[in-house]
Design an enzyme around this catalytic site. Sequence first.
Site, PDB file in Angstrom:
ATOM      1  N   ASP A  49      -7.602 -14.049  -2.476  1.00  0.00           N
ATOM      2  CA  ASP A  49      -8.825 -14.703  -1.998  1.00  0.00           C
ATOM      3  C   ASP A  49     -10.050 -14.102  -2.696  1.00  0.00           C
ATOM      4  O   ASP A  49     -11.170 -14.604  -2.546  1.00  0.00           O
ATOM      5  CB  ASP A  49      -8.946 -14.650  -0.464  1.00  0.00           C
ATOM      6  CG  ASP A  49      -9.008 -13.230   0.084  1.00  0.00           C
ATOM      7  OD1 ASP A  49      -8.816 -12.273  -0.694  1.00  0.00           O
ATOM      8  OD2 ASP A  49      -9.237 -13.083   1.301  1.00  0.00           O
ATOM      9  N   SER A  50      -9.843 -13.078  -3.524  1.00  0.00           N
ATOM     10  CA  SER A  50     -10.910 -12.584  -4.400  1.00  0.00           C
ATOM     11  C   SER A  50     -11.399 -13.704  -5.322  1.00  0.00           C
ATOM     12  O   SER A  50     -12.478 -13.595  -5.902  1.00  0.00           O
ATOM     13  CB  SER A  50     -10.420 -11.391  -5.233  1.00  0.00           C
ATOM     14  OG  SER A  50      -9.195 -11.699  -5.867  1.00  0.00           O
ATOM     15  N   ASP A  88      -2.664 -15.608  -1.038  1.00  0.00           N
ATOM     16  CA  ASP A  88      -3.384 -14.993   0.077  1.00  0.00           C
ATOM     17  C   ASP A  88      -3.673 -16.012   1.170  1.00  0.00           C
ATOM     18  O   ASP A  88      -4.059 -17.155   0.885  1.00  0.00           O
ATOM     19  CB  ASP A  88      -4.754 -14.490  -0.422  1.00  0.00           C
ATOM     20  CG  ASP A  88      -4.832 -12.976  -0.460  1.00  0.00           C
ATOM     21  OD1 ASP A  88      -4.014 -12.296   0.191  1.00  0.00           O
ATOM     22  OD2 ASP A  88      -5.737 -12.473  -1.152  1.00  0.00           O
ATOM     23  N   LYS A 118       0.344 -13.449   1.549  1.00  0.00           N
ATOM     24  CA  LYS A 118      -0.174 -12.116   1.881  1.00  0.00           C
ATOM     25  C   LYS A 118      -1.228 -12.269   2.970  1.00  0.00           C
ATOM     26  O   LYS A 118      -2.000 -13.238   2.951  1.00  0.00           O
ATOM     27  CB  LYS A 118      -0.801 -11.449   0.647  1.00  0.00           C
ATOM     28  CG  LYS A 118      -1.435 -10.081   0.982  1.00  0.00           C
ATOM     29  CD  LYS A 118      -1.761  -9.268  -0.253  1.00  0.00           C
ATOM     30  CE  LYS A 118      -3.075  -9.589  -0.912  1.00  0.00           C
ATOM     31  NZ  LYS A 118      -4.279  -9.504  -0.045  1.00  0.00           N
ATOM     32  N   GLU A 120      -3.952  -9.801   5.689  1.00  0.00           N
ATOM     33  CA  GLU A 120      -4.575  -8.488   5.906  1.00  0.00           C
ATOM     34  C   GLU A 120      -4.384  -8.031   7.349  1.00  0.00           C
ATOM     35  O   GLU A 120      -4.506  -8.840   8.278  1.00  0.00           O
ATOM     36  CB  GLU A 120      -6.071  -8.565   5.570  1.00  0.00           C
ATOM     37  CG  GLU A 120      -6.336  -8.894   4.115  1.00  0.00           C
ATOM     38  CD  GLU A 120      -7.822  -8.918   3.761  1.00  0.00           C
ATOM     39  OE1 GLU A 120      -8.663  -8.578   4.621  1.00  0.00           O
ATOM     40  OE2 GLU A 120      -8.129  -9.274   2.606  1.00  0.00           O
ATOM     41  N   GLU A 186      -5.057  -0.604  -0.161  1.00  0.00           N
ATOM     42  CA  GLU A 186      -6.313  -0.698  -0.920  1.00  0.00           C
ATOM     43  C   GLU A 186      -7.273   0.412  -0.517  1.00  0.00           C
ATOM     44  O   GLU A 186      -7.572   0.610   0.661  1.00  0.00           O
ATOM     45  CB  GLU A 186      -6.966  -2.084  -0.708  1.00  0.00           C
ATOM     46  CG  GLU A 186      -8.279  -2.216  -1.495  1.00  0.00           C
ATOM     47  CD  GLU A 186      -8.801  -3.629  -1.640  1.00  0.00           C
ATOM     48  OE1 GLU A 186      -8.106  -4.595  -1.264  1.00  0.00           O
ATOM     49  OE2 GLU A 186      -9.935  -3.761  -2.150  1.00  0.00           O
TER      50      GLU A 186
END
EC number: 2.1.2.11
Length: 278
Positions: A49-50, A88, A118, A120, A186
């Site tokens: 999602d970056s 993501d 993925k 978080e 991270e």
Amino acid sequence: MSATAKKTAPLPDDIKARKGGAPLVSLTAYTTPMAQMMDGICDFALVGDSVGMVLHGLPSTLGVTMEMMILHGKAVARGLKQTMMVVDMPFGSYEESPALAFRNAARLMSETGAAAVKLEGGVHMADTIAFLVKRGVPVMAHIGLTPQSINTLGGYKVQGRGAAAQSLMADAKAVAEAGAFSVVLEKVPAALADEITAEIAIPTIGIGASAGCDGQILVVDDMLGLFTAFKPKFVKRYANLGTDGRAAIQAYADDVRARSFPAAEHIFASDAPTGAAK
Ligand code: KIV
């Protein structure tokens, strides 16, 4: 492997089986040409999602939508044959309930062809990870600095220092026990990343963590020097495509203004005078 056998993309279980073995190599990817560039070199590519910050100029990842992830996921899938694709889950698409997470994970996988998603979060996302895995969705977890929680973390700080180390270890154990096939660490102190790597049974993928992790990931535009708005300490630039690209554009502009482009080799001659001006 025979000389004619083609390498195929690994599956999430193959990635999991690499625990403690040769380091896993991964990068983010958002477009078909970038995916083609890393195909067969990286073990997996993450449609992160970056993409919101790197390609769309957003100030954080919070504005990234399912539609953006699906569009970029489809583009990346067209460029990969030998590298696994993970997509993501964007902010708001999974936190509310395991059922919502399943609906959106299923959509991401079926519409893009991703092998895994993925998401978080650690202890608080363990139930959701278990729910997804039981229903056929391989999950890569992401703990430590989780950019979607930037407003509660209070900035892009190193996570797990001092007393916070214990809760980060608990996060790592919780996602591993819930069935995640790997976990991104991270911005975590190197010694803690090494302890987590030694403690859990799934591969750790470091970004700003430790060379002792089971694998590494970087944002591709960071390591190629294409994203130059800022450079986190954990990024190593392997090229300077941003400055090289700007120099190339300047050279093109100079050529056009001097009428030295296009040159003879770039234009098409006619067989005879056309008479078109009459
Ligand atoms: O979105 C992303 O690029 C990521 C990586 C930094 C792991 O989550």
